[in-house]
Design a protein around this motif. Structure first.
Motif, mmCIF file in Angstrom:
data_model
loop_
_atom_site.group_PDB
_atom_site.id
_atom_site.type_symbol
_atom_site.label_atom_id
_atom_site.label_comp_id
_atom_site.label_asym_id
_atom_site.label_seq_id
_atom_site.Cartn_x
_atom_site.Cartn_y
_atom_site.Cartn_z
ATOM 1 N N GLN A 14 -8.107 19.759 41.651
ATOM 2 C CA GLN A 14 -7.269 21.208 41.738
ATOM 3 C C GLN A 14 -5.449 20.570 40.270
ATOM 4 O OE1 GLN A 14 -5.904 20.609 45.193
ATOM 5 N NE2 GLN A 14 -5.281 23.021 45.462
ATOM 6 N N ALA A 15 -6.140 19.502 39.738
ATOM 7 C CA ALA A 15 -4.320 19.785 39.210
ATOM 8 C C ALA A 15 -4.383 19.381 37.370
ATOM 9 C CB ALA A 15 -3.498 18.019 39.187
ATOM 10 N N GLU A 16 -5.949 19.134 36.982
ATOM 11 C CA GLU A 16 -6.496 19.187 35.647
ATOM 12 C C GLU A 16 -7.113 19.960 35.316
ATOM 13 O OE1 GLU A 16 -6.903 15.129 33.903
ATOM 14 O OE2 GLU A 16 -5.357 14.156 35.556
ATOM 15 N N HIS A 17 -8.393 20.237 35.860
ATOM 16 C CA HIS A 17 -9.907 21.427 35.677
ATOM 17 C C HIS A 17 -9.601 22.545 36.458
ATOM 18 C CE1 HIS A 17 -10.195 18.949 32.270
ATOM 19 N NE2 HIS A 17 -9.926 17.872 32.955
ATOM 20 N N PRO A 18 -8.646 23.134 37.237
ATOM 21 C CA PRO A 18 -9.403 24.314 38.087
ATOM 22 C C PRO A 18 -10.015 25.235 38.270
ATOM 23 C CG PRO A 18 -7.817 24.303 37.269
ATOM 24 C CD PRO A 18 -8.095 23.752 36.701
ATOM 25 N N GLU A 19 -10.527 25.352 37.037
ATOM 26 C CA GLU A 19 -12.485 25.638 36.556
ATOM 27 C C GLU A 19 -13.118 24.922 37.192
ATOM 28 O OE1 GLU A 19 -11.598 23.419 33.276
ATOM 29 O OE2 GLU A 19 -9.853 25.037 34.337
ATOM 30 N N LYS A 20 -13.147 24.169 37.116
ATOM 31 C CA LYS A 20 -14.358 23.140 38.058
ATOM 32 C C LYS A 20 -14.527 23.774 39.122
ATOM 33 C CE LYS A 20 -14.712 20.587 33.643
ATOM 34 N NZ LYS A 20 -15.149 18.954 33.668
ATOM 35 N N LEU A 21 -13.803 23.958 39.799
ATOM 36 C CA LEU A 21 -13.531 23.583 41.700
ATOM 37 C C LEU A 21 -14.886 25.256 41.682
ATOM 38 C CD1 LEU A 21 -10.014 22.402 42.678
ATOM 39 C CD2 LEU A 21 -12.405 21.744 43.637
ATOM 40 N N LYS A 22 -14.119 25.893 40.395
ATOM 41 C CA LYS A 22 -15.066 27.626 41.617
ATOM 42 C C LYS A 22 -16.400 27.341 41.711
ATOM 43 C CE LYS A 22 -11.136 30.123 39.653
ATOM 44 N NZ LYS A 22 -10.379 30.744 39.052
ATOM 45 N N ASP A 23 -17.001 26.380 39.827
ATOM 46 C CA ASP A 23 -18.485 26.152 40.470
ATOM 47 C C ASP A 23 -19.334 25.931 42.154
ATOM 48 O OD1 ASP A 23 -20.836 25.927 39.565
ATOM 49 O OD2 ASP A 23 -20.555 23.860 38.397
ATOM 50 N N VAL A 24 -19.554 26.326 42.221
ATOM 51 C CA VAL A 24 -20.367 26.525 43.867
ATOM 52 C C VAL A 24 -22.013 24.949 42.849
ATOM 53 C CG1 VAL A 24 -22.310 26.321 45.888
ATOM 54 C CG2 VAL A 24 -21.270 28.412 44.128
ATOM 55 N N VAL A 26 -20.346 22.192 42.036
ATOM 56 C CA VAL A 26 -19.973 21.051 41.668
ATOM 57 C C VAL A 26 -19.028 20.545 43.405
ATOM 58 C CG1 VAL A 26 -17.219 20.759 40.897
ATOM 59 C CG2 VAL A 26 -18.421 21.438 39.312
ATOM 60 N N ARG A 27 -18.448 22.196 43.787
ATOM 61 C CA ARG A 27 -17.851 21.968 45.039
ATOM 62 C C ARG A 27 -18.857 20.860 46.576
ATOM 63 N NH1 ARG A 27 -16.635 27.538 47.232
ATOM 64 N NH2 ARG A 27 -17.389 28.171 45.036
ATOM 65 N N GLU A 28 -20.326 21.720 46.276
ATOM 66 C CA GLU A 28 -20.817 21.147 46.952
ATOM 67 C C GLU A 28 -21.732 19.100 46.384
ATOM 68 O OE1 GLU A 28 -23.921 20.828 50.360
ATOM 69 O OE2 GLU A 28 -22.508 23.091 49.558
ATOM 70 N N LEU A 29 -21.455 18.814 45.333
ATOM 71 C CA LEU A 29 -21.317 17.783 44.629
ATOM 72 C C LEU A 29 -20.089 16.943 45.425
ATOM 73 C CD1 LEU A 29 -22.338 17.922 41.264
ATOM 74 C CD2 LEU A 29 -23.893 16.518 43.335
ATOM 75 N N LEU A 30 -18.989 17.288 45.543
ATOM 76 C CA LEU A 30 -18.076 16.730 46.259
ATOM 77 C C LEU A 30 -17.753 16.467 47.813
ATOM 78 C CD1 LEU A 30 -14.776 19.151 44.624
ATOM 79 C CD2 LEU A 30 -14.225 16.740 44.622
ATOM 80 N N LYS A 31 -18.522 17.350 48.464
ATOM 81 C CA LYS A 31 -18.967 17.227 50.002
ATOM 82 C C LYS A 31 -19.474 15.583 50.515
ATOM 83 C CE LYS A 31 -18.703 21.940 51.341
ATOM 84 N NZ LYS A 31 -18.918 22.805 51.089
ATOM 85 N N ASN A 32 -20.282 15.473 49.500
ATOM 86 C CA ASN A 32 -21.258 14.094 49.388
ATOM 87 C C ASN A 32 -21.242 12.899 48.601
ATOM 88 O OD1 ASN A 32 -22.796 15.912 50.679
ATOM 89 N ND2 ASN A 32 -24.136 16.646 49.435
#
Length: 108
Positions: A14-24, A26-32
């Protein structure tokens, strides 16, 4: 008590690469992000590192017992040598031998 890697990486992105958080994906991998192996793989996929920084970071890696067992069971199931596993995961053969001593009851 172990770190909440999902929260740490979410804040970092969120601080350095907010565009990567838009990728589905990446968000799925974040949960696991539960084991150290998953965290390492996530970090490698997300941030490309130079060969020199990879070598330096390898020295600082730590593995939880769950990940140790996963690697040792993979080795046992497929009949791989400690030498092969050490090259594949970039872990010393001495470390793998220590893990076998630590986890010998759980492997059986």
């Amino acid at each position: 008590m172990k770190p909440n890697y999902s929260k740490i990486y979410h804040d970092l992105l969120q601080a350095e690469h907010p565009e990567k958080l838009k990728d589905v994906k990446v968000r799925e991998l974040l949960k696991n992000l539960n084991t150290s192996d998953e965290v390492i793989k996530f970090n490698e996929k997300l941030f490309k590192q130079s060969k020199e920084s990879q070598e330096n970071n390898q020295k600082l890696r730590t593995y939880d017992k769950e990940t140790m067992l996963k690697i040792l069971m993979y080795q046992k199931q497929h009949g791989f040598s400690s030498n092969y596993i050490s090259k594949q995961y970039k872990i010393s053969r001495t470390t793998i031998a220590k893990w076998k001593k630590i986890c010998e009851d759980d492997i059986q």
